[in-house]
Write an enzyme that holds these catalytic residues in place. Structure first.
Site, PDB file in Angstrom:
ATOM      1  CB  CYS A 130      -4.520  11.087  11.129  1.00 53.91           C
ATOM      2  SG  CYS A 130      -3.151  10.006  11.447  1.00 53.91           S
ATOM      3  NE  ARG A 137       0.806  10.355   9.870  1.00 57.32           N
ATOM      4  CZ  ARG A 137       0.412   9.311   9.162  1.00 57.32           C
ATOM      5  NH1 ARG A 137      -0.778   8.815   9.326  1.00 57.32           N
ATOM      6  NH2 ARG A 137       1.208   8.781   8.255  1.00 57.32           N
ATOM      7  CG  ASP A 142       3.383   1.410   9.585  1.00 55.88           C
ATOM      8  OD1 ASP A 142       3.059   2.329  10.342  1.00 55.88           O
ATOM      9  OD2 ASP A 142       3.708   1.591   8.399  1.00 55.88           O
ATOM     10  CE  LYS A 201      -1.690   1.582   4.056  1.00 54.27           C
ATOM     11  NZ  LYS A 201      -1.399   2.990   4.369  1.00 54.27           N
ATOM     12  CG  ASN A 202       2.274   2.736   3.567  1.00 48.66           C
ATOM     13  OD1 ASN A 202       1.116   3.077   3.310  1.00 48.66           O
ATOM     14  ND2 ASN A 202       2.691   2.502   4.800  1.00 48.66           N
ATOM     15  NE  ARG A 252      -7.355   4.748   5.419  1.00 51.38           N
ATOM     16  CZ  ARG A 252      -6.927   5.923   5.804  1.00 51.38           C
ATOM     17  NH1 ARG A 252      -7.366   6.448   6.912  1.00 51.38           N
ATOM     18  NH2 ARG A 252      -6.056   6.583   5.084  1.00 51.38           N
TER      19      ARG A 252
HETATM   20  N1  EPU Z   1       7.060  14.603  10.486  1.00 46.64           N
HETATM   21  C1  EPU Z   1       7.183  15.941  10.797  1.00 46.64           C
HETATM   22  N2  EPU Z   1       7.238  16.835   9.759  1.00 46.64           N
HETATM   23  C2  EPU Z   1       7.161  16.434   8.447  1.00 46.64           C
HETATM   24  C3  EPU Z   1       7.027  15.063   8.156  1.00 46.64           C
HETATM   25  C4  EPU Z   1       6.989  14.155   9.199  1.00 46.64           C
HETATM   26  O1  EPU Z   1       7.250  16.340  11.947  1.00 46.64           O
HETATM   27  O2  EPU Z   1       7.203  17.303   7.559  1.00 46.64           O
HETATM   28  C5  EPU Z   1       6.966  13.615  11.584  1.00 46.64           C
HETATM   29  C6  EPU Z   1       5.558  12.999  11.616  1.00 46.64           C
HETATM   30  O3  EPU Z   1       4.656  13.801  12.346  1.00 46.64           O
HETATM   31  C7  EPU Z   1       5.808  11.638  12.244  1.00 46.64           C
HETATM   32  C8  EPU Z   1       7.248  11.297  11.814  1.00 46.64           C
HETATM   33  O4  EPU Z   1       7.824  12.526  11.328  1.00 46.64           O
HETATM   34  O5  EPU Z   1       5.752  11.757  13.635  1.00 46.64           O
HETATM   35  C9  EPU Z   1       7.356  10.255  10.706  1.00 46.64           C
HETATM   36  O6  EPU Z   1       6.540  10.635   9.622  1.00 46.64           O
HETATM   37  P1  EPU Z   1       6.825  10.195   8.108  1.00 46.64           P
HETATM   38  O7  EPU Z   1       6.773  11.411   7.268  1.00 46.64           O
HETATM   39  O8  EPU Z   1       8.055   9.354   8.045  1.00 46.64           O
HETATM   40  O9  EPU Z   1       5.565   9.276   7.823  1.00 46.64           O
HETATM   41  P2  EPU Z   1       4.534   9.354   6.621  1.00 46.64           P
HETATM   42  O10 EPU Z   1       5.256   9.496   5.336  1.00 46.64           O
HETATM   43  O11 EPU Z   1       3.470  10.329   6.947  1.00 46.64           O
HETATM   44  C10 EPU Z   1       4.582   6.767   6.162  1.00 46.64           C
HETATM   45  C11 EPU Z   1       3.559   5.665   6.118  1.00 46.64           C
HETATM   46  C12 EPU Z   1       3.072   5.357   7.539  1.00 46.64           C
HETATM   47  C13 EPU Z   1       4.282   4.959   8.381  1.00 46.64           C
HETATM   48  C14 EPU Z   1       5.354   6.065   8.336  1.00 46.64           C
HETATM   49  C15 EPU Z   1       6.614   5.707   9.081  1.00 46.64           C
HETATM   50  C16 EPU Z   1       2.500   6.027   3.993  1.00 46.64           C
HETATM   51  C17 EPU Z   1       1.262   6.347   3.255  1.00 46.64           C
HETATM   52  N3  EPU Z   1       2.422   6.073   5.310  1.00 46.64           N
HETATM   53  O12 EPU Z   1       3.910   7.900   6.717  1.00 46.64           O
HETATM   54  O13 EPU Z   1       2.199   4.246   7.419  1.00 46.64           O
HETATM   55  O14 EPU Z   1       3.872   4.777   9.715  1.00 46.64           O
HETATM   56  O15 EPU Z   1       5.688   6.357   6.972  1.00 46.64           O
HETATM   57  O16 EPU Z   1       7.125   4.506   8.619  1.00 46.64           O
HETATM   58  O17 EPU Z   1       3.512   5.711   3.407  1.00 46.64           O
HETATM   59  C18 EPU Z   1       0.333   2.905   7.930  1.00 46.64           C
HETATM   60  O18 EPU Z   1       0.518   2.307   6.863  1.00 46.64           O
HETATM   61  O19 EPU Z   1      -0.456   2.479   8.808  1.00 46.64           O
HETATM   62  C19 EPU Z   1       1.062   4.154   8.183  1.00 46.64           C
HETATM   63  C20 EPU Z   1       0.676   5.051   9.079  1.00 46.64           C
END
Ligand code: EPU
Length: 437
Positions: free
Chosen positions: A120, A125, A311, A24-25, A403
């Site tokens: 969320c 996030r 995750d 998915k991701n 999802r």
């Molecule tokens: N963060 C910031 N500022 C930013 C970006 C991130 O403070 O500009 C913080 C976030 O708030 C969070 C941390 O950094 O606390 C990590 O966030 P990251 O950006 O790495 O995560 P993401 O890209 O939003 C993806 C996956 C998540 C998974 C995370 C970490 C997707 C669609 N989602 O999220 O997957 O937990 O990486 O591995 O790729 C799930 O599948 O259930 C899921 C939540």
């Protein structure tokens, strides 16, 4: 959409084999990346998930033409014309990952208007690193009325350092810099397999990206006419694989998890082995997982890849609830990712939570209860807890599970688990009918 719930009768060891679908991701980002090249890009191994549908709606709303064959799990995105650069709040608010379209639109159209996703259930996030990185590439950003408006007369390669190796920020910056003038260097980049998949996808399209999978990624900008549509197969979903591994271990079963990349699960495997599970590589793309007897408790901290994946934190917590001794989990990525805890306690688990630490004292057994999925991974973990518990559990709000897990109950049933889905026909949550099982 009518409400549905899962009814699970626990206690059956899972046996047999289960095939894992596309990640998915990863696929969500590949679909966004498809708009970079004019013409028809074909993506295979696309899981049938609600999140995929939402992303396709976002991409279609830009003027692309989409075909989605759910039987062959193939999506075709014809991005010959992009007629709109707005990703509306109605869609982005349904799935925050659609914010990735920002980098793709800035790349292809030099402008974009994308709704800010907001927080969320699992945490705040923020997207500040995405914005900071795009600005470094020469994008003018305005945040107004809940939207990010981006405009770049010229995109110029730059050095960008990420404070945290954010998956989404790394991906947005990779997308935005593919067509920039000169080179972009992302330092402290995320190293997840999904990042490597996106880089492979873009490189197949004609981009020049090096270092994906390490903490420094270099993107040498290419010209629009060097990008061409492609045919590509998504990598397997390591989190779906980890979820079924957990379900097999939790129920003291023995099953083959196939169509995976075992190397993507190294850290999780290691922890399962330390707990006393058995894992055998039986083919390059398949492992056999089994477990007998009581597990041992372990401690772990969730970390960006290749560390313990956040995750799968809720899945490991389920295993610790009945393991021998005391285990401590530290969740380092999200502020609020212990949402499974109150329901696990209702099943008899002994969990003490203090800020981002959870201390779990193993009990003899969990007992079935009426439960509610609060987010995708917490919901799936409760389902695993239901499979291992004595008696029957019901799980409401299972749209969260849909999802990210394709055919969840069919796959569990094929492994011998007792699980059914039923429509919620009354407002009294927690009522169930055992004759369904
Ligand atoms: N963060 C910031 N500022 C930013 C970006 C991130 O403070 O500009 C913080 C976030 O708030 C969070 C941390 O950094 O606390 C990590 O966030 P990251 O950006 O790495 O995560 P993401 O890209 O939003 C993806 C996956 C998540 C998974 C995370 C970490 C997707 C669609 N989602 O999220 O997957 O937990 O990486 O591995 O790729 C799930 O599948 O259930 C899921 C939540």
């Amino acid at each position: 959409m009518s409400e549905e719930r899962l009814i699970i009768k626990g206690g059956n060891p899972l046996k047999g084999e289960v095939s894992i679908g596309g990640a998915k991701n990863s696929v969500l980002k590949l679909m966004a990346a498809a708009i970079l090249a004019k013409g028809k890009t074909i993506i295979h191994n696309v899981p049938n998930l609600t999140d995929v549908e939402i992303m396709l709606s976002v991409i279609e709303s830009l003027g692309t033409k989409i075909t989605h064959d759910k039987t062959t799990k193939t999506v075709t995105i014809d991005a010959t014309d992009i007629t709109d650069v707005t990703a509306k709040y109605e869609l982005v608010s349904k799935m925050r990952a659609s914010f990735i379209i920002l980098g793709a639109l800035v790349s292809r159209c030099k402008e974009a208007k994308v709704a800010l996703p907001g927080g969320c259930a699992i945490g705040e996030r923020r997207v500040d690193f995405h914005i900071k990185g795009l600005e470094a590439l020469g994008t003018k950003i305005k945040i107004e009325n809940g939207y990010v408006s981006a405009h770049a007369a010229r995109l110029k390669g730059a050095d960008v350092y990420l404070d945290i190796p954010s998956v989404g920020a790394t991906e947005n910056l990779m997308l935005a810099s593919v067509l920039a003038e000169g080179s972009t260097r992302i330092q402290n980049a995320a190293q997840e397999p999904e990042i490597v998949d996106l880089a492979n996808f873009l490189n197949t399209m004609g981009a020049d990206i090096q270092g994906a999978g390490t903490s420094e990624i270099i993107i040498n900008g290419v010209k629009q006419n060097q990008l061409h549509p492609i045919e590509y197969t998504t990598i397997p979903d390591r989190i779906e694989a980890g979820t079924y591994m957990t379900a097999v271990v939790a129920t003291k079963g023995k099953a083959i998890i196939k169509d995976i990349h075992p190397a993507h699960l190294t850290f999780f495997n290691d922890k399962l082995l330390k707990m006393g599970a058995h894992i055998k590589l039986i083919e390059p793309t398949a492992i056999e997982v089994s477990c007998r007897g009581r597990l041992n408790s372990i401690n772990f901290v969730t970390q960006p890849y290749p560390g313990f994946p956040t995750d799968l934190q809720s899945m490991a917590m389920v295993l610790l609830t009945t393991a021998d001794g005391v285990g401590i989990i530290t969740e380092s990525l999200y502020e609020n990712r212990f949402m499974q805890v109150p329901d696990l306690r209702r099943m008899g688990a002994e969990i003490h939570q203090e800020r981002n630490h959870a201390i779990i004292k193993g009990v003899k057994k969990l007992t079935g209860a009426s439960l509610k999925a609060s987010d995708l991974r917490a919901g799936a973990a409760l389902a695993v807890a239901g499979l291992m518990a004595d008696g029957t559990s019901t799980i409401d709000d299972i749209y969260h599970i849909d999802r990210g897990y394709e055919n969840f109950e069919e796959k569990i049933r094929a492994l011998g688990g007792k699980i059914e889905r039923e429509k919620v026909i009354d407002n009294v949550k927690g009522l169930y009918n055992e004759s369904h099982i």
